[in-house]
Design a protein around this motif. Structure first.
Motif, PDB file in Angstrom:
ATOM      1  N   VAL A 192       0.762  -1.122  -0.028  1.00 33.91           N
ATOM      2  CA  VAL A 192      -0.107   0.002  -0.068  1.00 33.91           C
ATOM      3  C   VAL A 192       1.057   1.175   0.007  1.00 33.91           C
ATOM      4  CG1 VAL A 192      -1.738   1.202   1.398  1.00 33.91           C
ATOM      5  CG2 VAL A 192      -1.802  -1.035   1.102  1.00 33.91           C
ATOM      6  N   VAL A 193       1.964   1.114   0.665  1.00 28.41           N
ATOM      7  CA  VAL A 193       2.745   2.627   1.093  1.00 28.41           C
ATOM      8  C   VAL A 193       3.455   2.606  -0.368  1.00 28.41           C
ATOM      9  CG1 VAL A 193       2.628   2.661   3.521  1.00 28.41           C
ATOM     10  CG2 VAL A 193       4.616   1.524   2.274  1.00 28.41           C
ATOM     11  N   THR A 194       4.013   1.733  -0.959  1.00 29.33           N
ATOM     12  CA  THR A 194       4.817   1.933  -1.955  1.00 29.33           C
ATOM     13  C   THR A 194       4.016   2.335  -3.267  1.00 29.33           C
ATOM     14  OG1 THR A 194       6.109  -0.149  -1.294  1.00 29.33           O
ATOM     15  CG2 THR A 194       6.302   0.561  -3.717  1.00 29.33           C
ATOM     16  N   MET A 195       2.683   1.733  -3.358  1.00 24.87           N
ATOM     17  CA  MET A 195       1.549   2.345  -4.297  1.00 24.87           C
ATOM     18  C   MET A 195       1.415   3.996  -4.112  1.00 24.87           C
ATOM     19  SD  MET A 195      -1.214  -0.339  -5.267  1.00 24.87           S
ATOM     20  CE  MET A 195      -1.648  -0.969  -3.611  1.00 24.87           C
ATOM     21  N   VAL A 196       1.111   4.203  -2.775  1.00 26.06           N
ATOM     22  CA  VAL A 196       0.476   5.333  -2.375  1.00 26.06           C
ATOM     23  C   VAL A 196       1.907   6.668  -2.721  1.00 26.06           C
ATOM     24  CG1 VAL A 196      -0.277   6.993  -0.652  1.00 26.06           C
ATOM     25  CG2 VAL A 196      -1.392   4.674  -1.205  1.00 26.06           C
ATOM     26  N   TYR A 197       2.771   6.382  -1.910  1.00 22.50           N
ATOM     27  CA  TYR A 197       3.689   7.249  -1.700  1.00 22.50           C
ATOM     28  C   TYR A 197       4.713   7.241  -3.078  1.00 22.50           C
ATOM     29  CZ  TYR A 197       3.114   6.400   3.398  1.00 22.50           C
ATOM     30  OH  TYR A 197       2.643   6.516   4.546  1.00 22.50           O
ATOM     31  N   GLY A 198       5.320   6.102  -3.595  1.00 20.22           N
ATOM     32  CA  GLY A 198       6.106   6.053  -4.744  1.00 20.22           C
ATOM     33  C   GLY A 198       5.149   6.514  -5.915  1.00 20.22           C
ATOM     34  N   GLY A 199       3.770   5.990  -6.061  1.00 19.12           N
ATOM     35  CA  GLY A 199       2.949   6.484  -7.233  1.00 19.12           C
ATOM     36  C   GLY A 199       2.088   7.582  -6.977  1.00 19.12           C
ATOM     37  N   LEU A 200       1.122   7.450  -6.646  1.00 16.64           N
ATOM     38  CA  LEU A 200      -0.018   8.414  -6.728  1.00 16.64           C
ATOM     39  C   LEU A 200       0.484   9.845  -6.032  1.00 16.64           C
ATOM     40  CD1 LEU A 200      -2.996   8.537  -7.498  1.00 16.64           C
ATOM     41  CD2 LEU A 200      -3.628   8.187  -5.300  1.00 16.64           C
ATOM     42  N   VAL A 201       0.921   9.829  -4.730  1.00 19.17           N
ATOM     43  CA  VAL A 201       1.349  11.176  -4.210  1.00 19.17           C
ATOM     44  C   VAL A 201       2.438  11.780  -4.862  1.00 19.17           C
ATOM     45  CG1 VAL A 201       2.198  12.204  -2.212  1.00 19.17           C
ATOM     46  CG2 VAL A 201       0.361  10.399  -1.939  1.00 19.17           C
ATOM     47  N   ASN A 202       3.681  10.968  -5.287  1.00 14.38           N
ATOM     48  CA  ASN A 202       4.691  11.420  -5.929  1.00 14.38           C
ATOM     49  C   ASN A 202       4.300  11.984  -7.242  1.00 14.38           C
ATOM     50  OD1 ASN A 202       7.364  11.039  -7.583  1.00 14.38           O
ATOM     51  ND2 ASN A 202       7.797  11.308  -5.472  1.00 14.38           N
ATOM     52  N   LYS A 203       3.703  11.121  -8.220  1.00 17.99           N
ATOM     53  CA  LYS A 203       3.577  11.647  -9.371  1.00 17.99           C
ATOM     54  C   LYS A 203       2.451  12.806  -9.532  1.00 17.99           C
ATOM     55  CE  LYS A 203       6.378   8.833  -9.956  1.00 17.99           C
ATOM     56  NZ  LYS A 203       7.724   9.317 -10.142  1.00 17.99           N
ATOM     57  N   ASN A 204       1.403  12.773  -8.741  1.00 18.33           N
ATOM     58  CA  ASN A 204       0.602  13.867  -8.455  1.00 18.33           C
ATOM     59  C   ASN A 204       1.410  15.320  -8.401  1.00 18.33           C
ATOM     60  OD1 ASN A 204      -2.124  14.777  -8.741  1.00 18.33           O
ATOM     61  ND2 ASN A 204      -2.336  14.465  -6.609  1.00 18.33           N
ATOM     62  N   ILE A 205       2.445  15.216  -7.329  1.00 22.14           N
ATOM     63  CA  ILE A 205       3.099  16.485  -7.120  1.00 22.14           C
ATOM     64  C   ILE A 205       4.015  16.793  -8.196  1.00 22.14           C
ATOM     65  CG2 ILE A 205       5.114  17.374  -5.632  1.00 22.14           C
ATOM     66  CD1 ILE A 205       3.863  15.869  -3.133  1.00 22.14           C
ATOM     67  N   VAL A 206       4.732  15.815  -8.979  1.00 25.44           N
ATOM     68  CA  VAL A 206       5.614  15.965 -10.201  1.00 25.44           C
ATOM     69  C   VAL A 206       4.922  16.496 -11.078  1.00 25.44           C
ATOM     70  CG1 VAL A 206       6.958  14.669 -11.894  1.00 25.44           C
ATOM     71  CG2 VAL A 206       7.232  14.328  -9.554  1.00 25.44           C
ATOM     72  N   ALA A 207       3.734  15.950 -11.498  1.00 23.82           N
ATOM     73  CA  ALA A 207       2.804  16.621 -12.474  1.00 23.82           C
ATOM     74  C   ALA A 207       2.342  17.940 -12.292  1.00 23.82           C
ATOM     75  CB  ALA A 207       1.494  15.711 -12.678  1.00 23.82           C
ATOM     76  N   GLY A 208       2.096  18.230 -10.972  1.00 24.06           N
ATOM     77  CA  GLY A 208       1.925  19.379 -10.784  1.00 24.06           C
ATOM     78  C   GLY A 208       2.895  20.622 -10.688  1.00 24.06           C
ATOM     79  N   LEU A 209       4.169  20.083 -10.279  1.00 22.19           N
ATOM     80  CA  LEU A 209       5.058  20.833 -10.453  1.00 22.19           C
ATOM     81  C   LEU A 209       5.671  21.260 -11.906  1.00 22.19           C
ATOM     82  CD1 LEU A 209       7.307  19.939  -7.597  1.00 22.19           C
ATOM     83  CD2 LEU A 209       6.207  22.094  -7.764  1.00 22.19           C
ATOM     84  N   GLN A 210       5.601  20.343 -12.808  1.00 24.30           N
ATOM     85  CA  GLN A 210       5.950  20.394 -14.108  1.00 24.30           C
ATOM     86  C   GLN A 210       4.909  21.337 -14.864  1.00 24.30           C
ATOM     87  OE1 GLN A 210       8.310  19.311 -15.928  1.00 24.30           O
ATOM     88  NE2 GLN A 210       9.394  17.795 -14.761  1.00 24.30           N
ATOM     89  N   ALA A 211       3.780  21.290 -14.502  1.00 19.41           N
ATOM     90  CA  ALA A 211       2.662  22.380 -15.019  1.00 19.41           C
ATOM     91  C   ALA A 211       3.071  23.626 -14.407  1.00 19.41           C
ATOM     92  CB  ALA A 211       1.265  21.871 -14.700  1.00 19.41           C
ATOM     93  N   ARG A 212       3.790  23.777 -13.409  1.00 14.17           N
ATOM     94  CA  ARG A 212       4.131  25.219 -12.967  1.00 14.17           C
ATOM     95  C   ARG A 212       5.749  25.517 -13.488  1.00 14.17           C
ATOM     96  NH1 ARG A 212       0.629  22.996  -9.666  1.00 14.17           N
ATOM     97  NH2 ARG A 212      -0.853  24.225  -8.490  1.00 14.17           N
ATOM     98  N   GLY A 213       6.154  24.834 -14.455  1.00 17.73           N
ATOM     99  CA  GLY A 213       7.557  25.093 -15.088  1.00 17.73           C
ATOM    100  C   GLY A 213       8.536  24.626 -14.180  1.00 17.73           C
ATOM    101  N   VAL A 214       8.359  23.766 -13.222  1.00 14.08           N
ATOM    102  CA  VAL A 214       9.598  23.250 -12.309  1.00 14.08           C
ATOM    103  C   VAL A 214       9.902  21.727 -12.882  1.00 14.08           C
ATOM    104  CG1 VAL A 214      10.300  22.528 -10.018  1.00 14.08           C
ATOM    105  CG2 VAL A 214       8.482  24.689 -10.140  1.00 14.08           C
TER     106      VAL A 214
END
Ligand SMILES: Nc1ncnc2c1ncn2[C@@H]1O[C@H](COP(=O)(O)OP(=O)(O)O)[C@@H](O)[C@H]1O
Ligand SMILES: CC(=O)N[C@@H](CCC(=O)OP(=O)(O)O)C(=O)O
Length: 257
Positions: A72-94
């Motif tokens: 569960v934690v591998t899916m949630v931390y390494g997957g959903l939460v991490n990628k949500n943040i990465v995509a959000g930052l890419q959208a902000r030019g980071v």
């Protein structure tokens, strides 16, 4: 003189809610210069575990991580939460790059030995690859680090996000002038947890000990502050504990040696 670097740690309550996460990502994107983001996600893991019928148990601020919980934690931390943040930052030019400790062997840990308590698949950090992180950062990459490490023998391990932030800040302090900011949903370390305006502006180890003995500082705040003092001792320039919506400003609690 070392170049400045800001390392922000953001906890579960902030990353779980769209509105607070977006605000945090806006503020993080606005930070000038070198930066790293470390995220938690404990609350999201607890919620998914509940939906899957897996019981969550925390002891001393650490999750008891059996084989099912590790999935569960591998899916949630390494997957959903991490990628949500990465995509959000890419959208902000980071130019964000999501990493668990296993990716490029960035954080190796050792399974916590069983003493009074068996934490299961929980890793104590052994080594952070500062040179690799330094190279990525020098190229303009912004590492976004999940609270997962590996043992070098093929196993992922769950590691508290405050610890990941503290250990990464310590390792990067050999290369950069590091400011570590723990941001969460309160204005700082409070003298009265129910009074949002009772922020302690400066906290020393002696005052910390006294406030723990008085029951003013409790729960997850204890390991957060222990990590903070350790980081300062190990060469991190500044540690601040503050409101997530105030990472660019003044305020919060400053930690002193
Ligand atoms: N004196 C205090 N001041 C502020 N927060 C405190 C204090 N003592 C205990 N806490 C608790 O510590 C929590 C933060 O620790 P934790 O839940 O581990 O944070 P995070 O969400 O950053 O992972 C707060 O939500 C608060 O309930
Ligand atoms: C071993 C251990 O306790 N790992 C933590 C990692 C996530 C975390 O620290 O998240 P927050 O910052 O949101 O609390 C956990 O599974 O809860």
């Amino acid at each position: 003189m070392k170049e400045k670097l800001t390392l922000i740690k953001v906890g579960g309550k902030i990353v779980e809610e769209e509105a607070t996460l977006h605000r945090l990502l806006d503020d993080f994107a606005a930070i000038e210069g070198r930066k790293v983001l470390v995220h938690g996600g404990g609350r999201s893991a607890t919620k998914l575990a509940e939906r899957l019928g897996i019981e969550s148990r925390m002891v001393n601020g650490r999750r008891i991580t059996d084989a099912e919980t590790l999935k569960v934690v591998t899916m949630v931390y390494g997957g959903l939460v991490n990628k949500n943040i990465v995509a959000g930052l890419q959208a902000r030019g980071v130019n964000a790059l999501g990493l668990t400790g296993a990716d490029m062997d960035v954080i190796r840990s050792v399974k916590r030995p069983v003493k009074d308590i068996d934490y299961g698949f929980v890793g104590d950090v052994k080594q952070v690859n500062a040179a690799l992180l330094g190279d990525l950062i020098a190229k303009g990459v912004v590492p976004v680090m999940a609270p997962l490490t590996h043992d070098g023998e093929g196993h992922m391990l769950n590691t508290n996000a405050d610890t990941i932030a503290g250990e990464t800040a310590k390792a990067l302090a050999t290369l950069f002038d590091v400011t570590l900011v723990y941001c969460f949903e309160k204005k700082g370390v409070l003298r009265d947890e129910h009074d949002d305006d009772s922020v302690i502006p400066v906290l020393t180890p002696a005052e910390f000990k006294q406030l723990v003995a008085d029951g003013v500082i409790q729960g997850g705040m204890i390991p957060k502050l222990e990590n903070s003092f350790e980081a300062l001792e190990a060469g991190v320039s500044e540690v601040v504990i503050t409101l997530a919506s105030a990472i660019n400003g003044q305020g919060g609690t400053r930690i002193r040696k």
